[in-house]
Scaffold this motif. Sequence first.
Motif, PDB file in Angstrom:
ATOM      1  N   PRO A 100       0.667  -1.684  -0.390  1.00  0.00           N
ATOM      2  CA  PRO A 100      -0.127   0.008  -0.127  1.00  0.00           C
ATOM      3  C   PRO A 100       0.742   1.113   0.175  1.00  0.00           C
ATOM      4  O   PRO A 100       2.053   0.664   0.672  1.00  0.00           O
ATOM      5  CB  PRO A 100      -0.375  -0.315   1.581  1.00  0.00           C
ATOM      6  N   ASP A 101       0.130   2.239  -0.573  1.00  0.00           N
ATOM      7  CA  ASP A 101       0.816   3.401  -0.569  1.00  0.00           C
ATOM      8  C   ASP A 101       1.289   4.281   1.597  1.00  0.00           C
ATOM      9  O   ASP A 101       0.540   3.863   2.103  1.00  0.00           O
ATOM     10  CB  ASP A 101       0.057   4.739  -1.409  1.00  0.00           C
ATOM     11  N   LEU A 102       2.905   4.898   1.195  1.00  0.00           N
ATOM     12  CA  LEU A 102       2.670   5.077   1.895  1.00  0.00           C
ATOM     13  C   LEU A 102       1.965   6.819   2.953  1.00  0.00           C
ATOM     14  O   LEU A 102       2.259   7.878   1.103  1.00  0.00           O
ATOM     15  CB  LEU A 102       4.456   5.132   2.442  1.00  0.00           C
ATOM     16  N   LEU A 103       1.641   7.336   3.608  1.00  0.00           N
ATOM     17  CA  LEU A 103       0.936   8.351   4.151  1.00  0.00           C
ATOM     18  C   LEU A 103       2.536   9.351   5.164  1.00  0.00           C
ATOM     19  O   LEU A 103       2.280   8.823   5.891  1.00  0.00           O
ATOM     20  CB  LEU A 103      -0.558   8.957   4.118  1.00  0.00           C
ATOM     21  N   ILE A 104       2.601  10.254   4.302  1.00  0.00           N
ATOM     22  CA  ILE A 104       3.398  10.860   6.012  1.00  0.00           C
ATOM     23  C   ILE A 104       2.677  12.592   6.061  1.00  0.00           C
ATOM     24  O   ILE A 104       2.882  13.288   5.217  1.00  0.00           O
ATOM     25  CB  ILE A 104       4.964  11.310   5.183  1.00  0.00           C
ATOM     26  N   GLU A 105       2.115  12.253   7.403  1.00  0.00           N
ATOM     27  CA  GLU A 105       1.620  13.632   7.614  1.00  0.00           C
ATOM     28  C   GLU A 105       2.574  14.490   8.018  1.00  0.00           C
ATOM     29  O   GLU A 105       3.270  14.541   8.570  1.00  0.00           O
ATOM     30  CB  GLU A 105       0.217  13.467   8.975  1.00  0.00           C
ATOM     31  N   THR A 106       2.983  15.234   7.287  1.00  0.00           N
ATOM     32  CA  THR A 106       3.484  17.033   7.806  1.00  0.00           C
ATOM     33  C   THR A 106       3.412  18.234   7.215  1.00  0.00           C
ATOM     34  O   THR A 106       2.609  18.617   6.194  1.00  0.00           O
ATOM     35  CB  THR A 106       5.372  16.631   6.860  1.00  0.00           C
ATOM     36  N   PRO A 107       3.199  19.221   7.633  1.00  0.00           N
ATOM     37  CA  PRO A 107       2.882  20.967   7.768  1.00  0.00           C
ATOM     38  C   PRO A 107       3.736  21.588   6.739  1.00  0.00           C
ATOM     39  O   PRO A 107       2.768  22.081   6.576  1.00  0.00           O
ATOM     40  CB  PRO A 107       2.404  21.239   9.152  1.00  0.00           C
ATOM     41  N   ASP A 108       5.154  20.335   6.209  1.00  0.00           N
ATOM     42  CA  ASP A 108       5.077  21.018   5.461  1.00  0.00           C
ATOM     43  C   ASP A 108       5.651  20.691   4.199  1.00  0.00           C
ATOM     44  O   ASP A 108       6.674  20.155   4.432  1.00  0.00           O
ATOM     45  CB  ASP A 108       6.560  21.713   6.289  1.00  0.00           C
ATOM     46  N   PRO A 109       4.544  19.646   3.395  1.00  0.00           N
ATOM     47  CA  PRO A 109       5.019  19.112   2.562  1.00  0.00           C
ATOM     48  C   PRO A 109       6.319  19.870   1.444  1.00  0.00           C
ATOM     49  O   PRO A 109       7.296  18.594   0.442  1.00  0.00           O
ATOM     50  CB  PRO A 109       3.946  18.825   1.816  1.00  0.00           C
ATOM     51  N   ALA A 110       6.381  20.906   0.957  1.00  0.00           N
ATOM     52  CA  ALA A 110       6.730  21.659   0.562  1.00  0.00           C
ATOM     53  C   ALA A 110       9.228  20.916   0.392  1.00  0.00           C
ATOM     54  O   ALA A 110       9.629  20.484   0.009  1.00  0.00           O
ATOM     55  CB  ALA A 110       6.986  23.178   0.407  1.00  0.00           C
ATOM     56  N   ALA A 111       9.232  21.332   1.639  1.00  0.00           N
ATOM     57  CA  ALA A 111       9.929  21.045   2.706  1.00  0.00           C
ATOM     58  C   ALA A 111      10.421  19.125   2.035  1.00  0.00           C
ATOM     59  O   ALA A 111      11.725  19.304   1.665  1.00  0.00           O
ATOM     60  CB  ALA A 111      10.056  21.399   3.605  1.00  0.00           C
ATOM     61  N   ALA A 112       9.651  18.323   2.641  1.00  0.00           N
ATOM     62  CA  ALA A 112       9.786  17.285   2.318  1.00  0.00           C
ATOM     63  C   ALA A 112      10.177  17.108   0.395  1.00  0.00           C
ATOM     64  O   ALA A 112      10.916  16.267   0.282  1.00  0.00           O
ATOM     65  CB  ALA A 112       8.431  16.163   2.536  1.00  0.00           C
ATOM     66  N   LEU A 113       9.462  17.741  -0.468  1.00  0.00           N
ATOM     67  CA  LEU A 113       9.575  17.349  -1.906  1.00  0.00           C
ATOM     68  C   LEU A 113      10.913  17.952  -2.335  1.00  0.00           C
ATOM     69  O   LEU A 113      11.572  17.533  -2.987  1.00  0.00           O
ATOM     70  CB  LEU A 113       8.893  17.688  -3.049  1.00  0.00           C
ATOM     71  N   ALA A 114      11.779  18.876  -1.029  1.00  0.00           N
ATOM     72  CA  ALA A 114      12.762  19.622  -2.186  1.00  0.00           C
ATOM     73  C   ALA A 114      13.851  18.546  -1.304  1.00  0.00           C
ATOM     74  O   ALA A 114      15.086  19.083  -2.257  1.00  0.00           O
ATOM     75  CB  ALA A 114      12.517  21.524  -0.948  1.00  0.00           C
ATOM     76  N   LEU A 115      13.826  17.612  -1.213  1.00  0.00           N
ATOM     77  CA  LEU A 115      14.809  16.551  -0.165  1.00  0.00           C
ATOM     78  C   LEU A 115      15.056  15.876  -1.920  1.00  0.00           C
ATOM     79  O   LEU A 115      15.462  14.983  -1.226  1.00  0.00           O
ATOM     80  CB  LEU A 115      14.561  16.307   0.752  1.00  0.00           C
ATOM     81  N   GLY A 116      13.678  15.873  -3.064  1.00  0.00           N
ATOM     82  CA  GLY A 116      14.448  15.226  -3.936  1.00  0.00           C
ATOM     83  C   GLY A 116      13.445  13.772  -3.695  1.00  0.00           C
ATOM     84  O   GLY A 116      13.885  12.981  -4.060  1.00  0.00           O
ATOM     85  N   ILE A 117      12.506  13.961  -2.824  1.00  0.00           N
ATOM     86  CA  ILE A 117      11.645  12.323  -1.836  1.00  0.00           C
ATOM     87  C   ILE A 117      10.322  12.068  -3.615  1.00  0.00           C
ATOM     88  O   ILE A 117      10.178  13.417  -3.459  1.00  0.00           O
ATOM     89  CB  ILE A 117      11.426  12.342  -1.738  1.00  0.00           C
ATOM     90  N   THR A 118      10.809  11.413  -4.477  1.00  0.00           N
ATOM     91  CA  THR A 118       9.264  11.374  -5.294  1.00  0.00           C
ATOM     92  C   THR A 118       7.997  10.683  -4.532  1.00  0.00           C
ATOM     93  O   THR A 118       7.529   9.609  -4.057  1.00  0.00           O
ATOM     94  CB  THR A 118       9.996   9.963  -6.256  1.00  0.00           C
ATOM     95  N   ALA A 119       7.494  11.637  -4.423  1.00  0.00           N
ATOM     96  CA  ALA A 119       6.319  12.175  -3.759  1.00  0.00           C
ATOM     97  C   ALA A 119       5.013  12.794  -4.891  1.00  0.00           C
ATOM     98  O   ALA A 119       5.316  13.500  -5.226  1.00  0.00           O
ATOM     99  CB  ALA A 119       6.163  12.301  -2.237  1.00  0.00           C
TER     100      ALA A 119
END
Lengths: 250, 299
Positions: free
Chosen positions: B225-244
């Motif tokens: 199943p897909d993984l859901l990571i709850e965070t108030p700052d998704p932009a910061a997570a995506l900036a790390l280069g994680i494919t999401a």
Amino acid sequence: MRRAVLLEFRKMRRLRTLPIVLVMVVAVAALSSASLFAGSTQTTFEDPAAHPWAGLLLSYTLMAAMTSPILAAVLASRQTDIEHAGTGWTLASIAGFTPGTLCRAKLAALSGILLAAVLIQTLLVVGAGMLAGIRVPLDAGPWIGYTLLLFLVDVALVALHIWLAATVENQLISVGVGMLGAFLAVFTLLAPGAAFWIAPWGAYALISHVAQTAGEVGYVTPPYPWIIGLLALVGITFTLATRRFNRLER
Amino acid sequence: MSAVITTRGLTKTFKSHTAVDSLDLRVPQGVVYGFLGPNGSGKSTTMKMLLGLTRPTRGEIEVFGEPLTPQSRTRLLPSIGSMIEAPPGYGHLTGAENMRIVADMLDLSSHQVDRALATVRLTEHKDKLVRNYSLGMKQRLGIAMALARDPSLLILDEPTNGLDPAGIEEIRTLLVQLAGQGITVMVSSHLLDEIDKMADVLGILSAGRMIFQGTRDDLFQHSIPDLLIETPDPAAALALGITATPVTGGIRISGTDKDQTAEIVRRLAVAGVPIHEVRRIQQSLEDVFMDLTGRGGLL
């Protein structure tokens, strides 16, 4: 095989096979004997040289050629179409009856009905001749010979139509071919030279035991080797075709 | 559990088209085996091969532990009830007359016929002409024809096709009952919902290939199943280069196993991205199924 044939008789229920055959038999007998009641014909009834029975047999031959191909097509088509419509081929296969066995059983069952039909038809025509007052003794040989060959040719035609009806699901094709066959059968009677080339319907002309030459009707000997050859060819073709059905994947 | 049907490398090719490709099927005894796949995936062709109606191009079939050959087929057929593609039945005859034909074909007693009709609840309609039957009644007659021989194995191709929900439920209950009596039931469908509620074992076919075979639980385990990571700052997570994929309240990541999940969480923590919750998204069986078949036309 016996069981498969009995099953075909069960399947005939409500297919109106017997009423259809009965109507055709009576129609052929009536049309064949219609000329008996003409005044000009009745003058020949006591004259052996006028061959009144041969004249009646000629009329019967013409009517049988006109109707038999249609009857063969209709009977074969109705008995075979039910397998397409009711997924009967698969039902039989999973019970161990191959499509080829089914086709051969249909031929055997319909042949039994045709045998009775042709015999009754001939008896009705002869009976009509006697009723109309033909006093000349009946020439039994040509009548028996023609009746037997008519039955065999009818069986051959039914075999071909069962093959056609099993191969082509649209039964209009099978019945259409039967109607065309009726036209060709009559044509070959009127142009006997063409009979060999318009097989199998030309067989209705080949089996004729009478011919008209210069206005005179007389008995003739049919070309038995050709007839036997044609019937054998149909028999072999039907056997091979039904064996091939067993290998077909529907 | 011993297998009633086993195939090895079963393949059927029509000219250049391979309808069934190297199928290794195993139908255990006494279960309802749900054979699923989109239309045209090779279910009917497989079932026809199992019944000897179609010859395999390659591969082997064993039924009741015996290789299926033209000789063994004659011996095996009386133990196999089946309904393939469309329900059989001569329209100009009544249900009872159709059953009589089946009985004559297979040397069955009138008791067997009556019981089969009663099982599918068709006794009171047996004297109606089949052409006047509803689709559901025709399907039930087809099943009665398959049941009349008291089979050990029942092979049914889309028996609920065209039925209304009540009819589907009725057939479903019947098949579960039959399996309860020890009959192995192999039933195909292109509708997951129909099979899901009755099958003990599932076989999923896609483009002629078996893409899954096992229990319902096995199927869930098969798909991550897909993984859901709850965070108030998704932009910061995506900036790390994680494919999401950014979603409301966080990011969603597909196809990550346990080790990859740990690594992603470690990277987010090192980068100081606040993580409120990490969890797998609940999947329905249909989602798993869709993932497996690539959304190839299943409903």
